[in-house]
Scaffold this motif. Sequence first.
Motif, PDB file in Angstrom:
ATOM      1  N   ARG B 200       0.864  -1.188   0.000  1.00  0.00           N
ATOM      2  CA  ARG B 200       0.000   0.000   0.000  1.00  0.00           C
ATOM      3  C   ARG B 200       0.899   1.236   0.000  1.00  0.00           C
ATOM      4  O   ARG B 200       1.852   1.320   0.778  1.00  0.00           O
ATOM      5  N   LEU B 201       0.593   2.152  -0.882  1.00  0.00           N
ATOM      6  CA  LEU B 201       1.425   3.350  -0.994  1.00  0.00           C
ATOM      7  C   LEU B 201       1.113   4.313   0.144  1.00  0.00           C
ATOM      8  O   LEU B 201      -0.026   4.733   0.326  1.00  0.00           O
ATOM      9  N   LYS B 202       2.153   4.629   0.915  1.00  0.00           N
ATOM     10  CA  LYS B 202       1.963   5.499   2.083  1.00  0.00           C
ATOM     11  C   LYS B 202       2.165   6.971   1.725  1.00  0.00           C
ATOM     12  O   LYS B 202       1.378   7.831   2.094  1.00  0.00           O
ATOM     13  N   SER B 203       3.250   7.265   1.034  1.00  0.00           N
ATOM     14  CA  SER B 203       3.498   8.667   0.692  1.00  0.00           C
ATOM     15  C   SER B 203       4.495   8.793  -0.456  1.00  0.00           C
ATOM     16  O   SER B 203       5.228   7.861  -0.774  1.00  0.00           O
ATOM     17  N   ILE B 204       4.459   9.975  -1.048  1.00  0.00           N
ATOM     18  CA  ILE B 204       5.305  10.269  -2.203  1.00  0.00           C
ATOM     19  C   ILE B 204       6.109  11.529  -1.890  1.00  0.00           C
ATOM     20  O   ILE B 204       5.558  12.508  -1.387  1.00  0.00           O
ATOM     21  N   TYR B 205       7.391  11.475  -2.198  1.00  0.00           N
ATOM     22  CA  TYR B 205       8.254  12.620  -1.925  1.00  0.00           C
ATOM     23  C   TYR B 205       8.955  13.078  -3.203  1.00  0.00           C
ATOM     24  O   TYR B 205       9.596  12.289  -3.879  1.00  0.00           O
ATOM     25  N   ARG B 206       8.819  14.362  -3.484  1.00  0.00           N
ATOM     26  CA  ARG B 206       9.561  14.976  -4.582  1.00  0.00           C
ATOM     27  C   ARG B 206      10.888  15.429  -4.007  1.00  0.00           C
ATOM     28  O   ARG B 206      10.932  16.240  -3.067  1.00  0.00           O
ATOM     29  N   LEU B 207      11.965  14.862  -4.523  1.00  0.00           N
ATOM     30  CA  LEU B 207      13.286  15.099  -3.935  1.00  0.00           C
ATOM     31  C   LEU B 207      13.874  16.449  -4.327  1.00  0.00           C
ATOM     32  O   LEU B 207      13.786  16.870  -5.478  1.00  0.00           O
ATOM     33  N   GLN B 208      14.459  17.077  -3.349  1.00  0.00           N
ATOM     34  CA  GLN B 208      15.139  18.357  -3.576  1.00  0.00           C
ATOM     35  C   GLN B 208      16.380  18.370  -2.692  1.00  0.00           C
ATOM     36  O   GLN B 208      16.262  18.427  -1.460  1.00  0.00           O
ATOM     37  N   GLN B 209      17.554  18.300  -3.279  1.00  0.00           N
ATOM     38  CA  GLN B 209      18.767  18.301  -2.453  1.00  0.00           C
ATOM     39  C   GLN B 209      18.934  19.659  -1.786  1.00  0.00           C
ATOM     40  O   GLN B 209      18.681  20.696  -2.390  1.00  0.00           O
ATOM     41  N   ASP B 210      19.339  19.588  -0.515  1.00  0.00           N
ATOM     42  CA  ASP B 210      19.399  20.814   0.278  1.00  0.00           C
ATOM     43  C   ASP B 210      20.434  20.642   1.389  1.00  0.00           C
ATOM     44  O   ASP B 210      21.064  19.578   1.507  1.00  0.00           O
ATOM     45  N   GLN B 211      20.587  21.652   2.230  1.00  0.00           N
ATOM     46  CA  GLN B 211      21.511  21.581   3.363  1.00  0.00           C
ATOM     47  C   GLN B 211      20.833  21.048   4.611  1.00  0.00           C
ATOM     48  O   GLN B 211      21.488  20.780   5.614  1.00  0.00           O
ATOM     49  N   GLU B 212      19.527  20.927   4.577  1.00  0.00           N
ATOM     50  CA  GLU B 212      18.745  20.488   5.745  1.00  0.00           C
ATOM     51  C   GLU B 212      17.742  19.438   5.294  1.00  0.00           C
ATOM     52  O   GLU B 212      17.370  19.406   4.128  1.00  0.00           O
ATOM     53  N   HIS B 213      17.304  18.639   6.288  1.00  0.00           N
ATOM     54  CA  HIS B 213      16.204  17.713   6.011  1.00  0.00           C
ATOM     55  C   HIS B 213      14.906  18.372   6.465  1.00  0.00           C
ATOM     56  O   HIS B 213      14.779  18.742   7.630  1.00  0.00           O
ATOM     57  N   TYR B 214      13.990  18.567   5.570  1.00  0.00           N
ATOM     58  CA  TYR B 214      12.645  18.984   5.990  1.00  0.00           C
ATOM     59  C   TYR B 214      11.650  18.749   4.870  1.00  0.00           C
ATOM     60  O   TYR B 214      12.022  18.618   3.704  1.00  0.00           O
ATOM     61  N   LEU B 215      10.409  18.652   5.286  1.00  0.00           N
ATOM     62  CA  LEU B 215       9.331  18.403   4.331  1.00  0.00           C
ATOM     63  C   LEU B 215       8.560  19.690   4.099  1.00  0.00           C
ATOM     64  O   LEU B 215       8.394  20.501   5.005  1.00  0.00           O
ATOM     65  N   GLU B 216       8.085  19.821   2.881  1.00  0.00           N
ATOM     66  CA  GLU B 216       7.348  21.034   2.523  1.00  0.00           C
ATOM     67  C   GLU B 216       6.111  20.607   1.735  1.00  0.00           C
ATOM     68  O   GLU B 216       6.228  19.813   0.791  1.00  0.00           O
ATOM     69  N   PRO B 217       4.950  21.085   2.122  1.00  0.00           N
ATOM     70  CA  PRO B 217       3.746  20.694   1.375  1.00  0.00           C
ATOM     71  C   PRO B 217       3.809  21.202  -0.061  1.00  0.00           C
ATOM     72  O   PRO B 217       4.385  22.256  -0.317  1.00  0.00           O
ATOM     73  N   ILE B 218       3.224  20.442  -0.957  1.00  0.00           N
ATOM     74  CA  ILE B 218       3.135  20.863  -2.356  1.00  0.00           C
ATOM     75  C   ILE B 218       1.656  21.048  -2.681  1.00  0.00           C
ATOM     76  O   ILE B 218       0.849  20.158  -2.396  1.00  0.00           O
TER      77      ILE B 218
END
Lengths: 94, 291
Positions: B200-218
């Motif tokens: 079952r698919l839980k979540s999808i992440y659009r990857l963006q390399q950065d200096q920090e780990h954080y999630l941002e709503p799209i």
Amino acid sequence: MEWKKVYPKPHPQTAGRVIDGEAVLILADASEINVLNRVGSLIFELSDGTHSVAEIAQEIANQFTEIPYTVAEADTIEFLEELVTQEVMVLEER
Amino acid sequence: MTTKVNHPYQVSLNIADFPVMLVTRDEEMYQRLMRRYADFLDQAVEPLVTIDLQITPGAQFIAPRPGPLVIESSYRPEGLTYRSYLEAGSVDWQTGRGQLEMHPEAGVENFLRVVYAWLCLQDGGLLLHAAGLIRHGEGYVFFGPSGAGKTTTTRLSADTAEILSDDLVILRCAGGECTLYGVPFKGDLSDAPRANQRARLKSIYRLQQDQEHYLEPIPMTTAVAELVASSPFVVRDLTLSYQLIEVCRQIAQAVPVQMMHFKKDKEFWKVIDGMEKGLPKAAPANGRAGN
């Protein structure tokens, strides 16, 4: 150009769909995907070959009451010309 | 004069519940295909498409030139045509028959990718250019353009998750839920196992390399556009573009799609796990608002 007689419609290599008031456009030739804002999406939605540029501008002015018709018309023309340049839209004069 | 007719060998694939049979008269190719797709073989189901493989010495369909890999395909409701440098083929959707003429050194994989991309979309599914893995029994997808970090994400997850692919996955949705499927197609992580698993698919992440780990709503529309842009082959052909946008909309509606800013270490899982547990996250040090 007499905008009352100009009817925009999507370029044959463009497809789009409005989701939650915003249009997702697929530009097959350029392999690009664009998302338009609400005003741009309304212009895209009405650009189906049956509405003239003047009619589209009037509808923008009707729905976004803070935008006077003259501004709506100028913005619509500018936006459509940009879309024509990007081969998203074609203009048909009748 | 007698003609020697070799017995046709059949390779029955079943990827994401889309059965496709490959038929060849070349025993060496048969053995190669059986080894290559060992985890995705299934004799029990009737194929949707049967593809005859024909080896033609000296075959060439596009002259090789420096530049990116060229694959030309054209979809019509009645059929599909395909060609690349050393192979060319077609599928008739009505009869379920297809053929691939190929140079002895050519492979079937690129043709299969195109066939599966269209099989999926016709049926409301999506072949997505993405990394996929199963962690604690649930499916996670990481996508983005080449270089975004799909292979890195899978490498960093290998000890805690089952890797389905670092390159392509299939998503199918029904009843407001989506299922993530592994595919056998090779990506950059070519030595990694390709698991014939689903979750079952839980979540999808659009990857963006950065200096920090954080999630941002799209926003929903952006999520749909990002998924559309990561759908190989089908995005270049407008024939089913409305269907493509609709499938991506269904996926984005059923499953959270977020931008994952990450640097190349395993700590990104803490952000994901924290999000799922509803833990508050510290804002990035540079002041940008995390979610």
